[in-house]
Design a protein around this motif. Structure first.
Motif, PDB file in Angstrom:
ATOM      1  N   VAL A  29      24.206  36.799  26.272  1.00  0.00           N
ATOM      2  CA  VAL A  29      25.291  37.778  26.282  1.00  0.00           C
ATOM      3  C   VAL A  29      25.747  38.029  27.711  1.00  0.00           C
ATOM      4  CG1 VAL A  29      25.921  40.155  25.721  1.00  0.00           C
ATOM      5  CG2 VAL A  29      24.411  38.882  24.192  1.00  0.00           C
ATOM      6  N   ALA A  30      24.762  38.193  28.615  1.00  0.00           N
ATOM      7  CA  ALA A  30      25.085  38.450  30.018  1.00  0.00           C
ATOM      8  C   ALA A  30      25.449  37.168  30.753  1.00  0.00           C
ATOM      9  CB  ALA A  30      23.908  39.132  30.714  1.00  0.00           C
ATOM     10  N   GLY A  31      24.648  36.114  30.583  1.00  0.00           N
ATOM     11  CA  GLY A  31      24.875  34.881  31.331  1.00  0.00           C
ATOM     12  C   GLY A  31      26.190  34.212  30.988  1.00  0.00           C
ATOM     13  N   SER A  32      26.431  33.981  29.703  1.00  0.00           N
ATOM     14  CA  SER A  32      27.669  33.306  29.291  1.00  0.00           C
ATOM     15  C   SER A  32      28.884  34.192  29.505  1.00  0.00           C
ATOM     16  CB  SER A  32      27.575  32.904  27.814  1.00  0.00           C
ATOM     17  OG  SER A  32      26.508  31.999  27.603  1.00  0.00           O
ATOM     18  N   GLY A  33      28.739  35.491  29.201  1.00  0.00           N
ATOM     19  CA  GLY A  33      29.858  36.400  29.419  1.00  0.00           C
ATOM     20  C   GLY A  33      30.257  36.472  30.880  1.00  0.00           C
ATOM     21  N   THR A  34      29.256  36.477  31.758  1.00  0.00           N
ATOM     22  CA  THR A  34      29.543  36.511  33.192  1.00  0.00           C
ATOM     23  C   THR A  34      30.223  35.231  33.645  1.00  0.00           C
ATOM     24  OG1 THR A  34      27.643  37.964  33.587  1.00  0.00           O
ATOM     25  CG2 THR A  34      28.504  36.749  35.479  1.00  0.00           C
ATOM     26  N   THR A  35      29.762  34.094  33.152  1.00  0.00           N
ATOM     27  CA  THR A  35      30.365  32.819  33.535  1.00  0.00           C
ATOM     28  C   THR A  35      31.857  32.790  33.233  1.00  0.00           C
ATOM     29  OG1 THR A  35      28.305  31.590  33.197  1.00  0.00           O
ATOM     30  CG2 THR A  35      30.348  30.328  33.129  1.00  0.00           C
ATOM     31  N   VAL A  36      32.213  33.164  32.013  1.00  0.00           N
ATOM     32  CA  VAL A  36      33.617  33.120  31.609  1.00  0.00           C
ATOM     33  C   VAL A  36      34.446  34.119  32.411  1.00  0.00           C
ATOM     34  CG1 VAL A  36      35.215  33.584  29.703  1.00  0.00           C
ATOM     35  CG2 VAL A  36      33.137  32.254  29.299  1.00  0.00           C
ATOM     36  N   ARG A  37      33.939  35.331  32.598  1.00  0.00           N
ATOM     37  CA  ARG A  37      34.711  36.354  33.312  1.00  0.00           C
ATOM     38  C   ARG A  37      34.871  35.997  34.790  1.00  0.00           C
ATOM     39  NH1 ARG A  37      32.949  42.140  32.909  1.00  0.00           N
ATOM     40  NH2 ARG A  37      35.159  42.511  33.366  1.00  0.00           N
ATOM     41  N   VAL A  38      33.811  35.468  35.410  1.00  0.00           N
ATOM     42  CA  VAL A  38      33.917  35.074  36.816  1.00  0.00           C
ATOM     43  C   VAL A  38      34.893  33.908  36.964  1.00  0.00           C
ATOM     44  CG1 VAL A  38      32.669  34.018  38.749  1.00  0.00           C
ATOM     45  CG2 VAL A  38      31.662  35.937  37.522  1.00  0.00           C
ATOM     46  N   ALA A  39      34.816  32.928  36.057  1.00  0.00           N
ATOM     47  CA  ALA A  39      35.723  31.777  36.131  1.00  0.00           C
ATOM     48  C   ALA A  39      37.172  32.214  35.991  1.00  0.00           C
ATOM     49  CB  ALA A  39      35.370  30.759  35.047  1.00  0.00           C
ATOM     50  N   ARG A  40      37.438  33.143  35.078  1.00  0.00           N
ATOM     51  CA  ARG A  40      38.811  33.598  34.887  1.00  0.00           C
ATOM     52  C   ARG A  40      39.292  34.396  36.104  1.00  0.00           C
ATOM     53  NH1 ARG A  40      40.295  35.912  29.109  1.00  0.00           N
ATOM     54  NH2 ARG A  40      39.423  33.863  28.650  1.00  0.00           N
ATOM     55  N   ALA A  41      38.408  35.239  36.658  1.00  0.00           N
ATOM     56  CA  ALA A  41      38.785  36.005  37.851  1.00  0.00           C
ATOM     57  C   ALA A  41      39.019  35.082  39.040  1.00  0.00           C
ATOM     58  CB  ALA A  41      37.689  37.026  38.175  1.00  0.00           C
ATOM     59  N   ARG A  42      38.207  34.052  39.140  1.00  0.00           N
ATOM     60  CA  ARG A  42      38.380  33.084  40.236  1.00  0.00           C
ATOM     61  C   ARG A  42      39.716  32.370  40.110  1.00  0.00           C
ATOM     62  NH1 ARG A  42      36.922  27.517  40.818  1.00  0.00           N
ATOM     63  NH2 ARG A  42      36.078  27.570  38.710  1.00  0.00           N
TER      64      ARG A  42
ATOM     65  N   ALA B 250      42.390  33.524  38.701  1.00  0.00           N
ATOM     66  CA  ALA B 250      43.461  34.479  38.985  1.00  0.00           C
ATOM     67  C   ALA B 250      43.435  34.964  40.428  1.00  0.00           C
ATOM     68  CB  ALA B 250      43.342  35.681  38.053  1.00  0.00           C
ATOM     69  N   ARG B 251      42.373  34.601  41.159  1.00  0.00           N
ATOM     70  CA  ARG B 251      42.176  35.093  42.529  1.00  0.00           C
ATOM     71  C   ARG B 251      42.233  36.616  42.564  1.00  0.00           C
ATOM     72  NH1 ARG B 251      45.662  30.733  46.206  1.00  0.00           N
ATOM     73  NH2 ARG B 251      44.562  28.878  45.456  1.00  0.00           N
ATOM     74  N   ASP B 252      41.568  37.198  41.582  1.00  0.00           N
ATOM     75  CA  ASP B 252      41.560  38.645  41.405  1.00  0.00           C
ATOM     76  C   ASP B 252      40.204  39.181  41.857  1.00  0.00           C
ATOM     77  OD1 ASP B 252      41.542  41.280  40.517  1.00  0.00           O
ATOM     78  OD2 ASP B 252      42.601  40.816  38.647  1.00  0.00           O
TER      79      ASP B 252
ATOM     80  N   HIS C 128      38.898  29.140  33.925  1.00  0.00           N
ATOM     81  CA  HIS C 128      39.501  29.081  35.261  1.00  0.00           C
ATOM     82  C   HIS C 128      40.996  28.800  35.177  1.00  0.00           C
ATOM     83  CE1 HIS C 128      40.529  26.835  39.057  1.00  0.00           C
ATOM     84  NE2 HIS C 128      40.081  27.967  39.539  1.00  0.00           N
ATOM     85  N   LEU C 129      41.386  27.878  34.335  1.00  0.00           N
ATOM     86  CA  LEU C 129      42.802  27.541  34.181  1.00  0.00           C
ATOM     87  C   LEU C 129      43.599  28.727  33.637  1.00  0.00           C
ATOM     88  CD1 LEU C 129      42.551  23.930  32.702  1.00  0.00           C
ATOM     89  CD2 LEU C 129      43.391  24.551  34.968  1.00  0.00           C
ATOM     90  N   LEU C 130      43.042  29.406  32.642  1.00  0.00           N
ATOM     91  CA  LEU C 130      43.748  30.548  32.073  1.00  0.00           C
ATOM     92  C   LEU C 130      43.883  31.671  33.092  1.00  0.00           C
ATOM     93  CD1 LEU C 130      42.239  30.647  28.478  1.00  0.00           C
ATOM     94  CD2 LEU C 130      44.600  30.118  29.116  1.00  0.00           C
ATOM     95  N   GLY C 131      42.849  31.882  33.891  1.00  0.00           N
ATOM     96  CA  GLY C 131      42.931  32.896  34.940  1.00  0.00           C
ATOM     97  C   GLY C 131      44.010  32.567  35.944  1.00  0.00           C
ATOM     98  N   ALA C 132      44.209  31.276  36.196  1.00  0.00           N
ATOM     99  CA  ALA C 132      45.231  30.848  37.151  1.00  0.00           C
ATOM    100  C   ALA C 132      46.625  30.809  36.530  1.00  0.00           C
ATOM    101  CB  ALA C 132      44.877  29.456  37.692  1.00  0.00           C
ATOM    102  N   GLY C 133      46.733  31.219  35.250  1.00  0.00           N
ATOM    103  CA  GLY C 133      48.036  31.236  34.597  1.00  0.00           C
ATOM    104  C   GLY C 133      48.452  29.898  34.026  1.00  0.00           C
ATOM    105  N   ARG C 134      47.497  28.987  33.868  1.00  0.00           N
ATOM    106  CA  ARG C 134      47.804  27.657  33.329  1.00  0.00           C
ATOM    107  C   ARG C 134      47.241  27.574  31.914  1.00  0.00           C
ATOM    108  NH1 ARG C 134      45.382  23.712  37.705  1.00  0.00           N
ATOM    109  NH2 ARG C 134      46.305  22.142  36.320  1.00  0.00           N
ATOM    110  N   ASP C 135      48.135  27.662  30.940  1.00  0.00           N
ATOM    111  CA  ASP C 135      47.737  27.676  29.536  1.00  0.00           C
ATOM    112  C   ASP C 135      47.514  26.237  29.052  1.00  0.00           C
ATOM    113  OD1 ASP C 135      47.183  28.593  27.031  1.00  0.00           O
ATOM    114  OD2 ASP C 135      49.269  28.915  26.456  1.00  0.00           O
ATOM    115  N   GLN C 136      46.410  25.637  29.505  1.00  0.00           N
ATOM    116  CA  GLN C 136      46.153  24.213  29.236  1.00  0.00           C
ATOM    117  C   GLN C 136      44.861  23.984  28.461  1.00  0.00           C
ATOM    118  OE1 GLN C 136      46.310  22.361  33.123  1.00  0.00           O
ATOM    119  NE2 GLN C 136      48.527  22.378  33.175  1.00  0.00           N
ATOM    120  N   TRP C 137      44.453  24.975  27.681  1.00  0.00           N
ATOM    121  CA  TRP C 137      43.203  24.810  26.949  1.00  0.00           C
ATOM    122  C   TRP C 137      43.278  23.671  25.928  1.00  0.00           C
ATOM    123  CZ3 TRP C 137      43.939  25.635  21.771  1.00  0.00           C
ATOM    124  CH2 TRP C 137      45.010  26.446  21.385  1.00  0.00           C
ATOM    125  N   ARG C 138      44.494  23.408  25.418  1.00  0.00           N
ATOM    126  CA  ARG C 138      44.642  22.285  24.484  1.00  0.00           C
ATOM    127  C   ARG C 138      44.306  20.957  25.171  1.00  0.00           C
ATOM    128  NH1 ARG C 138      47.370  22.406  19.783  1.00  0.00           N
ATOM    129  NH2 ARG C 138      48.199  24.403  19.061  1.00  0.00           N
TER     130      ARG C 138
END
Length: 448
Positions: A62-75, A77-79, A294-304
């Protein structure tokens, strides 16, 4: 060119993760090897203890995976504020969960050992002794998982790999010294594991400190609670997915037990041999999750596009594993010391399990895209339904022996793949990703 870039990123992220995951499996094998010299009761105690620890891993995901996704998205977005929130949320969740598991496990060590091993022989007492050290030491294991989550989210999968190799190297050296040199027996194996992980944790914290990922100002109690809830909301579906799959695997043992004792032994050995392949699938999953977030955080909707590259990559890994197991099944069983009917049953299982492995690889890899894009809750529901189907199919087909179990596994995985693929195709609306951290729109918004 874009597809090639996605593929290269996935491979570069996944390779270190694969080594790290294999190192985690190897730690238990090292303890088993030295415990084998103490007798059958010691082997049983260590085997049960490590299986319990593997199950408890699902809690801290819960903590490890949740942190990974949130940090990647923040990175992406450079937020900086979102990055601080992600790091704080991971540590806050660790502080909340760890005392419950560590203290509760320590107090319940004897009943837990008897539940797993019964009341006869010395194995329950040995397992209880192992638990007395390993369960309080789970705090180190959990903290390392959070450290790994932060590092992976920041795009660094090599440092967690090095930390895992360091821990294993120390366990390899300390096990004989503590188990036999100081005559600590099974307890020595637990102590060496905790010490190896502690050294790795210290190095991991040092790495975070150098990158200023620990030097984050607080935001008060209200902000801390919000950060914790954000990480929990992101990571809980991933943890549930893992726990459901682990529980299903344990329940499947009971179905195999209806076939015969030899089949149970063969199934146990075969599943351990399959770890080499399945760890590769999960490495691709983590890479897809990190890259997508990381891509979504950067505004690149390329998950497909990430999914389109992750699927063939994992499919090739699954096909390779199926071919290798088909050709080497007999030697694998011999390598584990199996003979007679156990070896025959295990060889047959490994030769029949190929279709399941290919489907499993595709499903797990696609799951990384779901996790990184904030749709892990949907995936968890698919996993739950597929696990129920697997047990139902296996019960009905168990009359065909282990080949019937393999068929049941493949059928249920085919259903899960079809459901995940359909959902992946239907989610076409740009920016249609689940909110991060409790649905806060500013954390999940995809900028054009």
């Amino acid at each position: 060119m874009e597809a090639v870039r996605h593929r290269r990123t996935l491979v570069s992220l996944a390779c270190p993760v694969y080594v790290e995951l294999l190192a985690g499996v190897t730690a238990g094998i090292i303890n088993m090897v030295w415990a084998a010299r103490l007798g059958g009761d010691a082997v049983a105690a260590v085997a049960v203890a490590t299986n319990v620890e593997n199950l408890l891993l699902g809690v801290i995901l819960v903590a490890g995976s949740g942190t990974t996704v949130r940090v990647a998205r923040a990175r992406g977005a450079r937020d900086a504020a979102a990055l601080r929130s992600a790091v704080r949320g991971g540590w806050a969740l660790w502080a909340l969960v760890t005392p419950v598991v560590a203290a509760g496990g320590f107090l319940a060590r004897e009943p837990l050992a008897r539940l797993m091993l019964g009341d006869d022989g010395h194995a329950p007492a040995l397992a209880s002794g192992y638990f007395a050290i390993a369960l309080p030491g789970i705090a180190v294991f959990y903290a390392t998982n959070v450290v790994d989550g932060i590092l992976k989210g920041s795009g660094d999968t090599r440092t967690p790999m090095r930390l895992a190799l360091l821990a294993n190297g120390l366990i390899l050296v300390l096990d004989p010294l503590l188990v036999f040199g100081l005559d600590l027996g099974v307890r020595g194996a637990a102590v060496s594991t905790v010490l190896g992980r502690t050294a790795a944790l210290a190095c991991g914290l040092t790495a975070l400190h150098r990158r200023a990922l620990l030097r984050r100002r607080g935001s008060g109690l209200t902000g801390l609670v919000s950060d914790l809830r954000g990480t929990a909301a992101t990571g809980l579906p991933m943890s549930a997915d893992f726990l459901v799959r682990m529980s299903g695997a344990l329940a499947l043992v009971a179905v195999v037990a209806r076939i015969g004792v030899d089949e149970v032994a063969a199934y146990g050995i075969a599943t351990k041999a399959m770890y080499v392949a399945t760890m590769a699938f999960y490495a691709v999953r983590q890479a897809a999750s990190i890259h997508t977030a990381h891509l979504l955080g950067a505004g690149r909707d390329q998950w497909r596009e990430v999914g389109r590259q992750a699927l063939p990559l994992a499919g090739c890994l699954g096909l390779t594993a199926a071919v290798v197991l088909l050709g080497t099944a007999q030697w694998i069983m011999r390598g584990f010391g199996a003979g007679g009917e156990v070896a025959e049953a295990g060889t047959l299982f490994l030769r029949c399990v190929g279709p399941y492995l290919i489907l499993l690889a595709c499903f797990i890899a696609l799951g990384g895209v779901f996790e990184g894009s904030g749709r892990a809750r949907t995936l968890a529901r698919v996993t739950f339904g597929g696990t129920v189907l697997q047990l139902a199919f296996a019960t009905g087909l168990s009359g065909w022996g282990l080949p019937g179990v393999c068929l049941a596994m493949a059928l249920s995985m085919a259903v899960q793949c079809a459901a995940a693929s359909r959902m992946h195709r239907r989610t076409a609306r740009p920016g249609a990703v689940a909110g991060d951290a409790g649905g806060r729109p500013e954390a999940s918004r995809v900028r054009p």
